[in-house]
Design a protein around this motif. Structure first.
Motif, PDB file in Angstrom:
ATOM      1  N   UNK A   1       0.860  -1.185   0.000  1.00 48.89           N
ATOM      2  CA  UNK A   1       0.000   0.000   0.000  1.00 48.89           C
ATOM      3  C   UNK A   1       0.893   1.231   0.000  1.00 48.89           C
ATOM      4  N   UNK A   2       0.928   1.987  -1.116  1.00 44.39           N
ATOM      5  CA  UNK A   2       1.799   3.173  -1.152  1.00 44.39           C
ATOM      6  C   UNK A   2       1.339   4.211  -0.131  1.00 44.39           C
ATOM      7  N   UNK A   3       2.260   5.085   0.260  1.00 44.14           N
ATOM      8  CA  UNK A   3       1.925   6.169   1.203  1.00 44.14           C
ATOM      9  C   UNK A   3       0.769   6.988   0.652  1.00 44.14           C
ATOM     10  N   UNK A   4      -0.207   7.275   1.479  1.00 44.08           N
ATOM     11  CA  UNK A   4      -1.341   8.091   1.075  1.00 44.08           C
ATOM     12  C   UNK A   4      -2.409   7.335   0.325  1.00 44.08           C
ATOM     13  N   UNK A   5      -2.182   6.040   0.109  1.00 43.86           N
ATOM     14  CA  UNK A   5      -3.163   5.216  -0.597  1.00 43.86           C
ATOM     15  C   UNK A   5      -3.840   4.302   0.419  1.00 43.86           C
ATOM     16  N   UNK A   6      -4.878   3.587  -0.027  1.00 44.16           N
ATOM     17  CA  UNK A   6      -5.565   2.698   0.901  1.00 44.16           C
ATOM     18  C   UNK A   6      -5.666   1.278   0.362  1.00 44.16           C
ATOM     19  N   UNK A   7      -5.065   1.052  -0.820  1.00 43.05           N
ATOM     20  CA  UNK A   7      -5.173  -0.276  -1.431  1.00 43.05           C
ATOM     21  C   UNK A   7      -3.813  -0.803  -1.835  1.00 43.05           C
ATOM     22  N   UNK A   8      -3.718  -2.122  -1.887  1.00 45.75           N
ATOM     23  CA  UNK A   8      -2.492  -2.756  -2.360  1.00 45.75           C
ATOM     24  C   UNK A   8      -2.281  -2.441  -3.835  1.00 45.75           C
ATOM     25  N   UNK A   9      -1.040  -2.096  -4.196  1.00 39.58           N
ATOM     26  CA  UNK A   9      -0.684  -1.847  -5.591  1.00 39.58           C
ATOM     27  C   UNK A   9       0.577  -2.634  -5.905  1.00 39.58           C
ATOM     28  N   UNK A  10       0.759  -2.940  -7.176  1.00 38.62           N
ATOM     29  CA  UNK A  10       1.998  -3.575  -7.611  1.00 38.62           C
ATOM     30  C   UNK A  10       3.073  -2.506  -7.775  1.00 38.62           C
ATOM     31  N   UNK A  11       4.241  -2.768  -7.169  1.00 41.51           N
ATOM     32  CA  UNK A  11       5.355  -1.823  -7.228  1.00 41.51           C
ATOM     33  C   UNK A  11       6.564  -2.562  -7.791  1.00 41.51           C
ATOM     34  N   UNK A  12       7.203  -1.974  -8.802  1.00 35.40           N
ATOM     35  CA  UNK A  12       8.357  -2.635  -9.427  1.00 35.40           C
ATOM     36  C   UNK A  12       9.553  -2.583  -8.489  1.00 35.40           C
ATOM     37  N   UNK A  13      10.155  -3.763  -8.236  1.00 34.12           N
ATOM     38  CA  UNK A  13      11.326  -3.831  -7.367  1.00 34.12           C
ATOM     39  C   UNK A  13      12.551  -3.177  -7.985  1.00 34.12           C
ATOM     40  N   UNK A  14      12.570  -3.105  -9.320  1.00 37.38           N
ATOM     41  CA  UNK A  14      13.742  -2.547  -9.989  1.00 37.38           C
ATOM     42  C   UNK A  14      13.745  -1.028  -9.956  1.00 37.38           C
ATOM     43  N   UNK A  15      12.607  -0.427 -10.333  1.00 37.06           N
ATOM     44  CA  UNK A  15      12.619   1.034 -10.497  1.00 37.06           C
ATOM     45  C   UNK A  15      11.607   1.772  -9.622  1.00 37.06           C
TER      46      UNK A  15
END
Lengths: 191, 191
Positions: A21-35
């Motif tokens: 869950x990114x900062x300021x968000x309320x849901x799980x999102x896919x985040x690239x480990x590379x970039x």
């Protein structure tokens, strides 16, 4: 890498993702480990037109997957920086070589499982001339009793045809939504 | 890295992208040089509701940017695997703590510059009880002549209010679209 929660669609094109869950968000999102790219996957908009010429309905036989060889009204993904009306007209021209006059919004369908919203207009064709594009095997105008019911591409084609028929000549009507109980996941009877 | 064509929005979160037309596609897309991820950026769907209780209209004062402190109908991004109606109801609950009954589609607005499609329903509230959520500074029911016209958050709020007024008590109407000549880019008079 965290496992993908069932509530998040697979990201075939983002091969090295974690889910958080990114900062300021309320849901799980896919985040690239590379970039660090955060993939805010959003529902996609399909725009299309149920177009007629003298009571005959324009359908196109698909030259591409999914449902290659099956019939649909002209429709496709709305592009960036495009209005819904412009997108529907673009698809009509790309798939059938026609320039309908849009007369009303026929329906908004949601196919939630695949996160798709379909915005379908009614349109009137200036002539019976059709010029199918590369995504279309053939384009034809069908009288109601000629419609290839067994060979429709998607549930929403079936819905749109029936909603168009139901609206008939009414100048004012509320646009339709999914038929009761229909999610778009299963093919309706006859498909 | 190829320069970003003006027709493609910037990808602040995809720091190492080239721009090319993928196989089988017809438009330039951003492609990550590191992992090959193709960013099919699609227009985003905003869903909302113009909700009333006894002719008073629900507006919420935004607690977040953009346009913090300004008034809007409850609205926000449609989430994955959500129908448009469910999304509009979720936003109404998140932002104002209300559960309106959706009665009709009021409008579809396209703000092409930012690739946004807004799907706005009409709704009727079961009571005057409001319970603003964390994204809302305050929620209020406004009679028409109390509406804070100088402090509306977005052009589409102005459009939706006027379209709601224009539709009035009509049970059947065609949903509205952008007012003629309005792109949503400039604020309308009075904003």
């Amino acid at each position: 890498m965290a496992d993908r929660p069932a509530s998040i669609p697979a990201f075939a094109d983002l091969p090295n993702a974690r889910y958080e869950i990114p900062a300021g968000d309320s849901r799980l999102r896919a985040v690239c480990n590379t970039c660090g790219f955060i993939s805010y996957v959003n529902p996609k908009i399909v725009v299309g037109v149920l177009a007629t010429f003298e009571n005959r309905i324009l359908l196109c036989r698909r030259a591409i997957e999914p449902r290659k060889g099956f019939w649909t009204m002209p429709a496709g993904y709305l592009e960036e920086q495009e209005t819904t009306e412009a997108g529907a007209l673009r698809e009509a021209f790309e798939e059938a070589g026609v320039k309908p006059h849009l007369t009303a919004l026929l329906a908004i369908y949601s196919v939630a499982r695949i996160s798709q919203v379909q915005i379908i207009y009614r349109g009137v064709l200036p002539s019976a001339e059709l010029a199918p594009g590369p995504e279309t095997l053939e384009a034809r105008l069908f009288a109601w009793d000629e419609i290839p019911w067994d060979d429709l591409a998607f549930p929403s084609v079936y819905w749109a045809l029936n909603h168009h028929r139901e609206v008939g000549e009414a100048a004012l009507f509320l646009p339709r939504s999914n038929p009761p109980g229909e999610t778009g996941d299963a093919r309706p009877q006859g498909l």
